[in-house]
Design a protein around this motif. Sequence first.
Motif, PDB file in Angstrom:
ATOM      1  N   GLU A  39       0.716  -1.198  -0.091  1.00 35.37           N
ATOM      2  CA  GLU A  39       0.076  -0.128  -0.107  1.00 35.37           C
ATOM      3  C   GLU A  39       1.007   1.330   0.057  1.00 35.37           C
ATOM      4  O   GLU A  39       1.863   1.225   0.609  1.00 35.37           O
ATOM      5  N   LEU A  40       0.541   2.241  -0.847  1.00 33.84           N
ATOM      6  CA  LEU A  40       1.017   3.412  -0.752  1.00 33.84           C
ATOM      7  C   LEU A  40       0.788   4.502   0.284  1.00 33.84           C
ATOM      8  O   LEU A  40      -0.546   4.777   0.500  1.00 33.84           O
ATOM      9  N   LYS A  41       1.789   4.958   0.848  1.00 34.01           N
ATOM     10  CA  LYS A  41       1.721   6.046   1.856  1.00 34.01           C
ATOM     11  C   LYS A  41       2.038   7.362   1.379  1.00 34.01           C
ATOM     12  O   LYS A  41       3.352   7.632   1.722  1.00 34.01           O
ATOM     13  N   THR A  42       1.253   8.111   0.879  1.00 29.03           N
ATOM     14  CA  THR A  42       1.740   9.228   0.269  1.00 29.03           C
ATOM     15  C   THR A  42       2.193  10.538   1.486  1.00 29.03           C
ATOM     16  O   THR A  42       3.418  11.108   1.200  1.00 29.03           O
ATOM     17  N   PHE A  43       1.226  10.521   2.229  1.00 27.16           N
ATOM     18  CA  PHE A  43       1.465  11.429   3.346  1.00 27.16           C
ATOM     19  C   PHE A  43       1.190  10.847   4.701  1.00 27.16           C
ATOM     20  O   PHE A  43       0.541   9.742   4.879  1.00 27.16           O
ATOM     21  N   ASP A  44       1.805  11.602   5.783  1.00 27.45           N
ATOM     22  CA  ASP A  44       1.317  11.289   7.156  1.00 27.45           C
ATOM     23  C   ASP A  44       0.265  11.942   7.461  1.00 27.45           C
ATOM     24  O   ASP A  44      -0.364  12.981   6.495  1.00 27.45           O
ATOM     25  N   ARG A  45      -0.463  11.732   8.766  1.00 29.46           N
ATOM     26  CA  ARG A  45      -1.539  12.499   9.221  1.00 29.46           C
ATOM     27  C   ARG A  45      -1.626  13.811   9.255  1.00 29.46           C
ATOM     28  O   ARG A  45      -2.555  14.481   9.029  1.00 29.46           O
ATOM     29  N   ALA A  46      -0.526  14.424   9.315  1.00 30.22           N
ATOM     30  CA  ALA A  46      -0.091  15.833   9.680  1.00 30.22           C
ATOM     31  C   ALA A  46      -0.197  16.559   8.034  1.00 30.22           C
ATOM     32  O   ALA A  46       0.056  17.747   7.966  1.00 30.22           O
ATOM     33  N   GLY A  47       0.018  15.789   6.939  1.00 23.92           N
ATOM     34  CA  GLY A  47       0.141  16.274   5.567  1.00 23.92           C
ATOM     35  C   GLY A  47       1.628  16.335   5.059  1.00 23.92           C
ATOM     36  O   GLY A  47       1.872  16.737   3.933  1.00 23.92           O
ATOM     37  N   ARG A  54       5.013  14.860   3.299  1.00 23.84           N
ATOM     38  CA  ARG A  54       5.300  13.942   2.406  1.00 23.84           C
ATOM     39  C   ARG A  54       5.803  12.667   2.972  1.00 23.84           C
ATOM     40  O   ARG A  54       6.795  12.888   3.514  1.00 23.84           O
ATOM     41  N   LEU A  55       5.413  11.485   2.804  1.00 23.77           N
ATOM     42  CA  LEU A  55       6.263  10.070   3.164  1.00 23.77           C
ATOM     43  C   LEU A  55       6.885   9.616   1.697  1.00 23.77           C
ATOM     44  O   LEU A  55       8.022   9.195   1.874  1.00 23.77           O
ATOM     45  N   ASP A  56       6.110   9.269   0.854  1.00 23.48           N
ATOM     46  CA  ASP A  56       6.083   8.571  -0.418  1.00 23.48           C
ATOM     47  C   ASP A  56       6.838   7.152   0.273  1.00 23.48           C
ATOM     48  O   ASP A  56       8.095   6.812  -0.243  1.00 23.48           O
ATOM     49  N   GLU A  57       6.324   6.428   0.951  1.00 24.06           N
ATOM     50  CA  GLU A  57       6.500   5.256   1.411  1.00 24.06           C
ATOM     51  C   GLU A  57       5.632   3.993   0.947  1.00 24.06           C
ATOM     52  O   GLU A  57       4.435   4.399   0.811  1.00 24.06           O
ATOM     53  N   THR A  76      18.227  14.603   4.654  1.00 16.31           N
ATOM     54  CA  THR A  76      16.657  14.726   4.367  1.00 16.31           C
ATOM     55  C   THR A  76      16.101  14.181   3.133  1.00 16.31           C
ATOM     56  O   THR A  76      16.913  13.547   2.211  1.00 16.31           O
ATOM     57  N   ARG A  77      14.708  13.912   3.226  1.00 16.73           N
ATOM     58  CA  ARG A  77      14.319  13.202   2.073  1.00 16.73           C
ATOM     59  C   ARG A  77      14.621  13.853   0.767  1.00 16.73           C
ATOM     60  O   ARG A  77      14.264  15.143   0.644  1.00 16.73           O
ATOM     61  N   ASN A  78      14.865  13.003  -0.119  1.00 16.90           N
ATOM     62  CA  ASN A  78      14.919  13.458  -1.640  1.00 16.90           C
ATOM     63  C   ASN A  78      13.701  13.744  -2.169  1.00 16.90           C
ATOM     64  O   ASN A  78      12.403  13.280  -1.841  1.00 16.90           O
ATOM     65  N   ALA A  79      13.780  14.454  -3.289  1.00 15.90           N
ATOM     66  CA  ALA A  79      12.327  14.894  -3.801  1.00 15.90           C
ATOM     67  C   ALA A  79      11.964  13.739  -5.072  1.00 15.90           C
ATOM     68  O   ALA A  79      11.855  14.295  -6.090  1.00 15.90           O
ATOM     69  N   ILE A  80      11.627  12.708  -4.482  1.00 18.05           N
ATOM     70  CA  ILE A  80      11.245  11.720  -5.362  1.00 18.05           C
ATOM     71  C   ILE A  80       9.760  11.303  -4.966  1.00 18.05           C
ATOM     72  O   ILE A  80       9.529  10.844  -3.864  1.00 18.05           O
ATOM     73  N   HIS A  81       8.898  11.615  -5.743  1.00 21.63           N
ATOM     74  CA  HIS A  81       7.312  11.458  -5.274  1.00 21.63           C
ATOM     75  C   HIS A  81       6.711  10.433  -5.877  1.00 21.63           C
ATOM     76  O   HIS A  81       6.828  10.241  -7.315  1.00 21.63           O
TER      77      HIS A  81
END
Length: 541
Positions: A73-81, A83-86, A250-255
């Motif tokens: 399952e794709l988790k694009t954002f956490d509950r606060a908005g 970006r996770l991209d996980e 920091t997280r790289n900008a891979i969406h």
Amino acid sequence: MAFKPETNLETHRVFNQPEPRESLALWAEDAPLRQTVERLAPAHAGHVAGFAATVGASESLLEARQANRCPPELKTFDRAGRRLDEVEFHPAYHELMRKGLEGGYSALAWTAGDTGGHLAHAAMVYLLTQVEPGVCCPMTMTYAAIPALAAAPDLAARWRPGLTSARYDPAVLPAHEKAGLTIGMAMTEKQGGSDLRANQTRAERDGSGYRLFGHKWFCSAPMSDAFLTLAQTGEGLTCFLVPRWQPDDTRNAIHLMRLKDKLGNRANASAEIEYHGAWAERVGEPGRGVPTIIEMVHHTRLDTAMAPAGLMRRALSEAAWWARNRMAFGMPLVEQPLMRSVLTDLTLDWLGSLAIGLRVAQSFDAASDSERAFARLAVALAKYWSNKRCPAFVAEAMECLGGSGYVEEGPMPWLYREAPLNAIWEGSGNIVCLDVLRTIRKQPEALDALAAELAAARGADRRFDAALDATLARYSTGVQDEEARHFVERLALLLQASLLLRHGDQLAASAFIRTRLDGEWGRTFGTLPEGIDAARLVAMI
């Protein structure tokens, strides 16, 4: 008299239903695999046998089923908005990944320190594919990334220890904080597909690195720690390594835009991604992206040549198990002449695919120029033909089980969904056939090496000799593009036959040549000519 409903709700007596196999004797019951590994890579035979016991155990089969039935399952954002991209996977997926990586699936070929490492790797691909091929993708790409990274020695020095650690570490952390690493690939774009030179993703200089901007239509294994990708620079298409984390941690900008809803390979995640200024490091020379990434593709093609042999083996073993333990018309199914003919015919394709795959893997281990040239050509032949046979093969094996084979509680449906994949991945049929022609034109020594391999079987069977002579005569003046499929098919069959003649069961080799090369065959499985000892060949399953 009032009707009295039946009160005994116990089930009826079940009989003539073969018990599902709770574990698989992947090594002990596969004599052709065992004999080849012991002959060509004896130092690794014990290791491969242990790996087979691990992935064939009952708990691994349960984990495979769970991973396949509970897709990522794709988790694009956490509950606060934020970006996770996980991507989240079922725990069973992680356990299979651990068994694969800690068993040396990705690392052994590069750390063995002697010959036979690539062959042992290929055997592990074959074995794990029979259990759950969805976890093979990230491990295959990690294995194949090593030679591609050699084009950037400093980069390779930093990444290779993690890629060859034989540890699985699924933590979402920067690479330097992890015990083991995996590499993915993101090359394909919407407008180009296999035509990589049509890619539009661009790379802009940023100090010692680059920033990438663009969209990738397929990103394999998006939870990998880094991705090999292609982007346009002023010098042309160039290869880059894009890590999930930037140098400042920091997280790289891979969406991750979405996960692909695929026909099969359900346990594995494939994604569409976008680079929004993602930080990257160059791999290889500017404008030389395709030749650089081809080193990775060359090695992933080995795995796509071995995977169909594994799928065939599992499908055939399930069909044989059913036929041996199911009665029909007064005798076991396996003793019914027509069923035995079908199983025999399937056995010939499995033996040919296993033989050609392992021979190609042997050439990856060799250091000679002729063997390297042979590998470039033969891996394409094996990938093309074994994958063309696989879907029809699995469908026929499924039919051996009747309606039970079509039910999701058994393994046949996921095998059937998996069967077409490796024909598409790393170059579909037309691309692979054109690559064969390109290799022959640019590297005539590759065709010379293949010709020498085929000639080594001369004199063992007159029908093989005649088929080889006919093929050489037909294409003596060259091969046109529109003939490429026939040409590749013929070379693959000749190579399979030569290997069975020299190293396989002679009865199987003779039957293979009569049917696949000499024309004594129909258009479906089970259309064998008279005089083939089907009972003896079925006993090999």
